[in-house]
Write a protein that holds these residues in place. Sequence first.
Motif, short mmCIF file in Angstrom:
data_model
loop_
_atom_site.label_atom_id
_atom_site.label_comp_id
_atom_site.label_asym_id
_atom_site.label_seq_id
_atom_site.Cartn_x
_atom_site.Cartn_y
_atom_site.Cartn_z
N LYS A 32 0.83 -1.15 -0.06
CA LYS A 32 -0.11 -0.12 -0.03
C LYS A 32 1.04 1.18 0.00
N SER A 33 0.48 2.21 -0.78
CA SER A 33 1.02 3.67 -0.68
C SER A 33 2.67 3.59 -1.04
N GLN A 34 2.92 2.83 -2.16
CA GLN A 34 4.13 2.73 -2.64
C GLN A 34 4.07 3.04 -4.17
N SER A 35 4.92 3.77 -4.60
CA SER A 35 5.13 3.94 -6.09
C SER A 35 5.65 2.59 -6.80
N PRO A 36 5.27 2.22 -7.95
CA PRO A 36 5.62 1.02 -8.64
C PRO A 36 7.33 0.78 -8.49
N THR A 37 7.77 1.67 -8.99
CA THR A 37 9.33 1.48 -9.10
C THR A 37 10.02 0.97 -7.59
N ALA A 38 9.12 1.80 -6.44
CA ALA A 38 9.61 1.33 -5.09
C ALA A 38 9.31 -0.15 -4.98
N VAL A 89 2.44 -1.59 -14.61
CA VAL A 89 3.58 -0.64 -14.55
C VAL A 89 4.24 -0.57 -15.86
N GLU A 100 9.59 1.65 -15.33
CA GLU A 100 9.52 1.43 -14.07
C GLU A 100 10.39 0.28 -13.72
N ASN A 124 14.12 0.62 -13.96
CA ASN A 124 14.70 1.68 -12.87
C ASN A 124 14.78 0.70 -11.77
N ALA A 125 13.77 0.09 -11.27
CA ALA A 125 13.76 -0.69 -10.12
C ALA A 125 14.68 -1.95 -10.06
#
Length: 559
Positions: free
Chosen positions: A315-321, A414, A418, A421-422
């Motif tokens: 929850k509450s995370q960017s796709p990359t993170a 995504v 992304e 990058n991850a």
Amino acid sequence: MKELLTLSKYSIKNVYGLSALLYNRKKKKRSPLRIVLAVVFILLLLPSYALYLSFASMLYSAYASLNQTSAYPVQFWAITCVVIMIFAASYIISYFYMSKDLDTLLALPVKGRNIIYSKLLTVLVTEYLFVFPIMLPVILIYGINEQAGVVYYFYALLTLLILPLVVLGMVSILVMALMRGANLRFKKDKAQTLILFFTLAIIIAIQFGATKMGSSIGQGDPMAVVETMLQNSNALLDMVAKIFFPATLAGKAMVLHDQIAGLLYLLMFLVLAFIIIVLCGVFGEKVYIQSILSAKQGTKGETKKKTIHSVKDAKSQSPTAAIFKNDLRLILRTPIFMYNSIGMVVMMPLVLVIMAMASGMQEQISPEIITGYEVPAILIGAAAFAFFAGFNPTAATTFSREGQSFWVTKTMPVTTNEQMNARLATHFLINLATVLLCGIAFSIVLKINIAVPSAAALLGFLATMPTGYFSLLIDATRPSLMWDTPQKAIKQNVNVLFAGLIQFVYLLFYGGVSVLFLFLLPSRLVALVMIVLFGILIAVLCDRIVRKKFQKIFFDIDF
């Protein structure tokens, strides 16, 4: 015996993909690319192997000049056994505890010790691929120069076949004992990781002891040491024999093959081998099966908790993170991935510092050693750091590590940028940690200002960036998703070899450009700035090229 042979045949076919090769042959499916890549890889190894043969021959000549040829095969056997121990722990944990065929094998009406022996023989085949190319030239060089007879080659053949099995048996007993004890207090993954790094600590201790012993040989009057060696042909043999006892018995049997003592050493070696192998089977039958069953029972109760925890973290995370954390967690919770990706980050600097301290080299180095040569020192250090970090398998196995679960990644909503990058963030983070720790180690060993190693570390990291991009592209082009043990995804993944080759070629290119800048530009500082800018330019170009290719390739990956 028939049961053991059947299990071993099944295990070897499964692990090395022989069943798939036979199937493709029956269906007349040929892969010219694989044949070409195999031939190219062998040709690339030939120059390095030729250098090893030359080194082995020169070392024998050096021993002969000191009248210490008896230590020649024993030293090689001792070092080879230590190297086997280094890699055996990860192989054993992978094949014994992380293989997906465990449920099938445990359900079969077969003896537990035969399951253990079949897996041990499977690991042995892997070790033979290393031991035979290393030891066969040594055996032949010693035998030809000493004009040894048939008895020597018979002893050598027995040693060549049995000694790796003895080492694997010893490591297996240690791993099984630790896994059984660790399963009582830790989760399965934590236990395996703990044992791998505990083994790493043991290896470092052995390295420290061996280096300390080697440094003690030259203490005192150098002429007196040489005189002792010339008078006693076994002086160096007695020193080397302290490294690894089973290798000592095997090596002395070969050296003293024409004496009764050689036969006695061979008998002692065979008895020791028999005891270790029998103990491995009996001990494993009582301990290994129980640890597997208890680990499986503990896993069932944790599945629900892990699922809830993963949902909360998402929850509450960017796709990359989210992808970055998932990739990093996969490495951290899988001991084989962690050992090969992160374990070496810690091992290389530690071994460097330990060898310098144990050998006394640190005390002999002056801090003024690089005074006036700071820029060349930065470039040399950067090349060394980039060499260590550039062969990290993280990017070259980024999709392969997910195995058959890759479909989850592919169907995530995504973008390809992304995803890229991850995964590159994971690779670059590990590489940055590697070069920084190497920089700290060099600063400790050379007793120089931290500024030079830091600059070398950052430049070395810059030199690894292009390889990171292309390594990711290689794994996206041909990922190894169908594996039953994590070992296949990282240790037996040919993508890692190609990534290492790219890193080696790029280092030669970047090094050549750096030398040109040093010669063409009047100031070394200006040359260093141009080298950094050139590295940044290459990294940016690689980023743009790989991103365009990756957008087309990613969705074509077949799982």
